[in-house]
Design a protein around this motif. Structure first.
Motif, PDB file in Angstrom:
ATOM      1  N   ARG A   1     -11.979  37.911  -7.150  1.00  0.00           N
ATOM      2  CA  ARG A   1     -12.218  36.740  -7.783  1.00  0.00           C
ATOM      3  C   ARG A   1     -13.296  36.703  -8.224  1.00  0.00           C
ATOM      4  O   ARG A   1     -13.607  36.088  -9.263  1.00  0.00           O
ATOM      5  CB  ARG A   1     -12.198  36.021  -6.534  1.00  0.00           C
ATOM      6  N   PRO A   2     -14.044  37.390  -8.033  1.00  0.00           N
ATOM      7  CA  PRO A   2     -16.048  37.225  -8.967  1.00  0.00           C
ATOM      8  C   PRO A   2     -15.715  37.674 -10.150  1.00  0.00           C
ATOM      9  O   PRO A   2     -16.460  37.422 -10.867  1.00  0.00           O
ATOM     10  CB  PRO A   2     -16.639  37.385  -7.994  1.00  0.00           C
ATOM     11  N   LEU A   3     -15.472  39.040 -10.544  1.00  0.00           N
ATOM     12  CA  LEU A   3     -14.595  39.649 -11.840  1.00  0.00           C
ATOM     13  C   LEU A   3     -13.832  38.903 -12.286  1.00  0.00           C
ATOM     14  O   LEU A   3     -13.390  39.257 -13.372  1.00  0.00           O
ATOM     15  CB  LEU A   3     -14.568  41.380 -11.628  1.00  0.00           C
ATOM     16  N   ARG A   4     -12.965  38.614 -11.492  1.00  0.00           N
ATOM     17  CA  ARG A   4     -11.757  37.647 -12.683  1.00  0.00           C
ATOM     18  C   ARG A   4     -10.544  38.742 -13.029  1.00  0.00           C
ATOM     19  O   ARG A   4     -10.190  38.558 -13.876  1.00  0.00           O
ATOM     20  CB  ARG A   4     -12.160  36.238 -14.023  1.00  0.00           C
ATOM     21  N   ILE A   5     -10.675  39.468 -12.072  1.00  0.00           N
ATOM     22  CA  ILE A   5      -9.720  40.651 -12.507  1.00  0.00           C
ATOM     23  C   ILE A   5      -8.484  40.130 -11.621  1.00  0.00           C
ATOM     24  O   ILE A   5      -7.920  39.998 -10.882  1.00  0.00           O
ATOM     25  CB  ILE A   5      -9.773  41.569 -11.675  1.00  0.00           C
ATOM     26  N   ASP A   6      -7.012  40.089 -12.623  1.00  0.00           N
ATOM     27  CA  ASP A   6      -6.315  39.748 -12.040  1.00  0.00           C
ATOM     28  C   ASP A   6      -4.931  39.835 -12.785  1.00  0.00           C
ATOM     29  O   ASP A   6      -4.279  39.612 -13.325  1.00  0.00           O
ATOM     30  CB  ASP A   6      -6.318  37.512 -13.067  1.00  0.00           C
ATOM     31  N   THR A   7      -4.812  41.246 -12.744  1.00  0.00           N
ATOM     32  CA  THR A   7      -3.921  41.969 -13.097  1.00  0.00           C
ATOM     33  C   THR A   7      -2.486  41.806 -12.445  1.00  0.00           C
ATOM     34  O   THR A   7      -2.598  41.577 -11.502  1.00  0.00           O
ATOM     35  CB  THR A   7      -3.729  43.189 -13.638  1.00  0.00           C
TER      36      THR A   7
ATOM     37  N   ALA B   1     -19.765  31.411  -1.891  1.00  0.00           N
ATOM     38  CA  ALA B   1     -18.277  31.597  -1.969  1.00  0.00           C
ATOM     39  C   ALA B   1     -18.310  32.432  -3.737  1.00  0.00           C
ATOM     40  O   ALA B   1     -17.491  33.136  -3.312  1.00  0.00           O
ATOM     41  CB  ALA B   1     -17.663  30.221  -2.487  1.00  0.00           C
ATOM     42  N   MET B   2     -19.298  31.359  -3.890  1.00  0.00           N
ATOM     43  CA  MET B   2     -19.049  31.593  -5.692  1.00  0.00           C
ATOM     44  C   MET B   2     -20.477  33.082  -5.712  1.00  0.00           C
ATOM     45  O   MET B   2     -20.007  33.422  -7.107  1.00  0.00           O
ATOM     46  CB  MET B   2     -19.409  30.838  -6.865  1.00  0.00           C
ATOM     47  N   ARG B   3     -20.676  33.595  -4.831  1.00  0.00           N
ATOM     48  CA  ARG B   3     -21.537  34.468  -4.581  1.00  0.00           C
ATOM     49  C   ARG B   3     -22.844  34.608  -5.371  1.00  0.00           C
ATOM     50  O   ARG B   3     -24.029  35.044  -5.556  1.00  0.00           O
ATOM     51  CB  ARG B   3     -21.235  35.829  -5.325  1.00  0.00           C
ATOM     52  N   LYS B   4     -23.519  34.095  -6.489  1.00  0.00           N
ATOM     53  CA  LYS B   4     -24.311  33.709  -7.452  1.00  0.00           C
ATOM     54  C   LYS B   4     -24.860  32.081  -7.884  1.00  0.00           C
ATOM     55  O   LYS B   4     -24.062  31.348  -8.174  1.00  0.00           O
ATOM     56  CB  LYS B   4     -24.526  34.085  -9.230  1.00  0.00           C
TER      57      LYS B   4
END
Lengths: 495, 495
Positions: A255-261, B33-36
């Motif tokens: 989620r934080p990296l917004r990886i959504d493959t 929740a957003m970490r940063k």
């Protein structure tokens, strides 16, 4: 040997340990250079990221401080003795490195990675490396192996029934709370639908967050079994269940990296459903320019991947491509969504039509799994159950079985309306931006925070009339949300 | 507005901030929740990972705790007021996502990423994602853009001279401390060689760690300029210089992930040398089965990449492939290596031949850059300078100019010998394993810790005779090192 001190610091999702810099002997900095240490007590061992403290009030000589996650996962008491060592890297990281280098991994290599991930042996950085390497390319065989490994890494439900149904939406559409309508309809019909849902991670509400406005969702596996035995259904938070725990860890980095493959999405959803004991499932893929899937072509590719993996793991699925061009219903955020859901179940005249229609479509397809309902009669049956009030009655029984919420939640009292800047008709609503605004307002943790959409696509609006209303429970949340909405409302108007 | 409290916790290399969970209003968990989060004061803004505290002694209501890194980088005092908000993700992360998706990035996209990395706007997880995406594939143009962007992101030295030489080894060979011999030889000859070196990150010693046994290496840019003006040379720690600061951040993630691609290596080395003001450089690539480069084919590919990028950025380089089949010299770890270096400079009869020969080879190639020395006369000149004692004199002047070390370091008093388990001749020594054992013993932070090799490849040994001696300064270090050596000595014997 060091004595454990509990340090009241929460570094979710990571384990953190604290050592005093100035302690004698092998120094804290010598451990920290490697970033991770292994802490071994008589209940097992955990890995933790090491932080160094210069404050003896946080951690003293001869002590090791454990943050909340590390303390809980090690499972010992304050004052217990542990030993520490440089962490040996999980062996499965070698496979991650091979994947980074472009190799295809074997089923057993993927299983080893997932076992280590589920045991918190990977740092977020290492998980990110695995996810990005997989995002580069992943074969269908790897996706299948990943799905199986994730389902195997946790507990499993077995409902001892030939037909256990479920529905799942891939997400991305605010307000799309159909599960809370589909589940009572299906339960009223008599199929078993033990629905476990997540809380929101980066969206303004998950089904568990919205259901919690009405009833307890934090149920033990035992309670859940008892409720399903009596009600055919449940709407519970999946977090307590230890279903596909590796998925929770992977998601905390995706989620934080917004990886959504697509590969990660398929493995995540199907592993959880396999572990939850489902046999038949409807999957809802909304397609739209601001949805997770942006074109029919992509949607078809995703559907095929779902079908391939589901077939191989023995799940019967029915994938439906739906309209994902705007939010569903009016409310976004737990309280506002629960209001819409109950309006539909009560057949209120002003209940949002789109939420009602979407729920009926999906419930109908779930009911089509019932061999007794032949020839696509599911939709008519769903409509009958909803219109007759049987769905509402089923929902009320479910709420009572799970335990009705004792607290009364209301829409956030702090409000601000976002106004049209020109006359026109609403041409599009940005799902992604609306979700972010609702999130900043405080949803889902502030249950009453969120957005109430006052106009939907196709509606006429005059300059100065409100497009939507932001609700918040704190001044800070209202300000954050209004600041983002001021940069762009998320509405596109055609004059 | 929150007041800053300094929290004596070191979370190198990351910024960490602490909020009290139970504080009123917009909750700490909503931020977490957003970490940063972004922390803004009147001296600028930083991003930090948020940890939640339940202990009012760590951080109170109305306060924000800042760990050491965050406190230093924000640059305010305790009690100063700051505001916080959800971190807006660096825009350049969009380019990282495109790279993950398989795109080739433009020069300006790479520059934007590096600017954000150098400003600590990326989390380790995000840096890992960038590095892994680049490890998948990277064009030579991207490598060039990365090198330029990294050099541009920090300060630069300009020595106002047409010929500023340097030498650099890509690393991986324990004991390979040739720089401390090459630099005085070249300085004695009269070329300018301002050598900045790193401290070890995961190896048992860097040139800066070993030089520090003899002299101060933590020099300001101003001191460094003065020393080079008088001595033609310096052997300084690069950490103070702000040369290619993005490289330091990237390395802090590359090392634990063990990402070691040729593209990253070339960009890292050449950006630092460009920023350091070098014009001509010898690059040493050791090749061997346990070295960083394992075959001649790989070495040639790496050499070509070095040559391409160096040419484009205007650096003249001479790449030398050397024997990397075993450690160089006898000592591994700062004190033991410094002993070997000084033995070579003093022309001691028992100085390690391989270290002497390697240093002469490299010094000769550096001297070949001098247009006065035509026809490959560099080696003979280097030999003359070393044999005549002029190199030793240059080193002594350099030590005195930098400031002789006031503390006397000795080899660690805690010792353990690792013995041959059979008769035979030494066929191979595992560079990687020997480095790990020396590191576990406590090197480089315990200056006297490390390994003294008593046998090298080709030597005969009898069962029960020592292969090498582990030195440590703490019982823990000795135990860690001996435990690893017990799993495998790193020596292969042929009977």
């Amino acid at each position: 040997m060091l004595k454990i001190r509990r340090v009241a610091i929460d570094t979710h999702p990571e384990n953190t340990a604290f050592l005093l810099r100035s302690a004698d002997g092998y120094g804290a900095e010598q451990f920290q250079a490697m970033r991770k240490i292994e802490i071994t007590g008589n209940a097992g061992a955990i890995l933790a990221t090491l932080a160094i403290s210069d404050d003896p009030h946080i951690v003293g000589v001869g002590e090791i401080g454990l943050g909340e996650q590390a303390f809980r996962r090690l499972g010992l008491a304050e004052g217990d003795s542990v030993s520490i060592a440089q962490a040996k890297l999980p062996r499965s990281l070698e496979a991650v490195r091979r994947k980074i280098g472009g190799d295809v991994l074997s089923d057993s290599e993927i299983a080893a990675i997932i076992t280590d991930v589920a045991a918190y042996r990977y740092s977020p950085m290492e998980i990110g490396a695995f996810l990005v390497a997989c995002a580069g390319f992943m074969t269908t065989q790897e996706t299948l192996a990943l799905t199986r490994a994730m389902a195997d890494a946790g507990d499993r439900f077995d409902w001892h029934a030939p037909l256990v149904v479920d529905k799942h939406c891939i997400g991305g559409i605010p307000g799309n709370r159909t599960s809370m309508i589909v589940v009572p309809i299906v339960a009223a019909h008599g199929l078993i639908i033990p629905k476990t849902s997540s809380r929101a991670i980066t969206s303004p509400s998950g089904t568990a967050d919205t259901m919690e406005v009405l009833a307890t969702v934090d149920l033990s596996a035992e309670r859940m079994r008892a409720i399903v035995a009596s009600e055919k259904a449940v709407l519970a938070w999946a977090g307590r269940m230890n279903l596909s725990p590796a998925d929770d860890v992977l998601i905390s980095v995706e989620r934080p990296l917004r990886i959504d493959t697509f590969e990660q999405m398929v493995a995540s959803i199907l592993s959880k459903k396999l572990a939850a004991g489902s046999t038949h499932m409807v999957i809802d893929i909304p397609v739209g320019p601001t949805a997770k899937v942006r074109s029919q072509g992509e949607a078809v590719r995703l559907r095929k991947l779902f079908e391939y993996v589901a077939h191989k793991i023995g799940l019967t699925i029915d994938v439906i491509l739906t309209d994902g061009t705007q939010p569903i219903g009016r409310g976004i955020g737990p309280v506002l969504e629960a209001r819409d859901v109950m309006a539909v179940l009560r057949n209120d005249a002003d209940a949002p039509d789109d939420l009602r229609e979407r729920a009926l479509l999906l419930a109908g397809r779930v009911l089509d799994f019932d061999p007794e309902l032949q020839g696509g009669r599911g939709y008519a049956r769903a409509l009958d159950i909803l219109a007759s009030g049987k769905a509402l009655a089923a929902m009320e029984r479910l709420i009572s079985a799970q335990g009705a919420q004792t607290e009364t939640f209301r829409p956030g009292a702090l409000r601000s309306e976002i106004l049209a800047e020109e006359d026109g008709s609403v041409a599009a609503i940005d799902c992604h931006l609306i979700a972010r605004i609702a999130r900043l307002a405080g949803a889902p943790m502030d249950k009453g925070a969120g957005i109430d959409l006052l106009r939907k696509v196709g509606d006429q609006v005059r300059r100065g009339e409100p497009l939507y209303r932001i609700h918040a429970q704190s001044e800070t949340g209202l300000r954050f949300a209004c600041d983002l909405a001021a940069e762009g409302s998320g509405y596109r108007l055609l004059s």
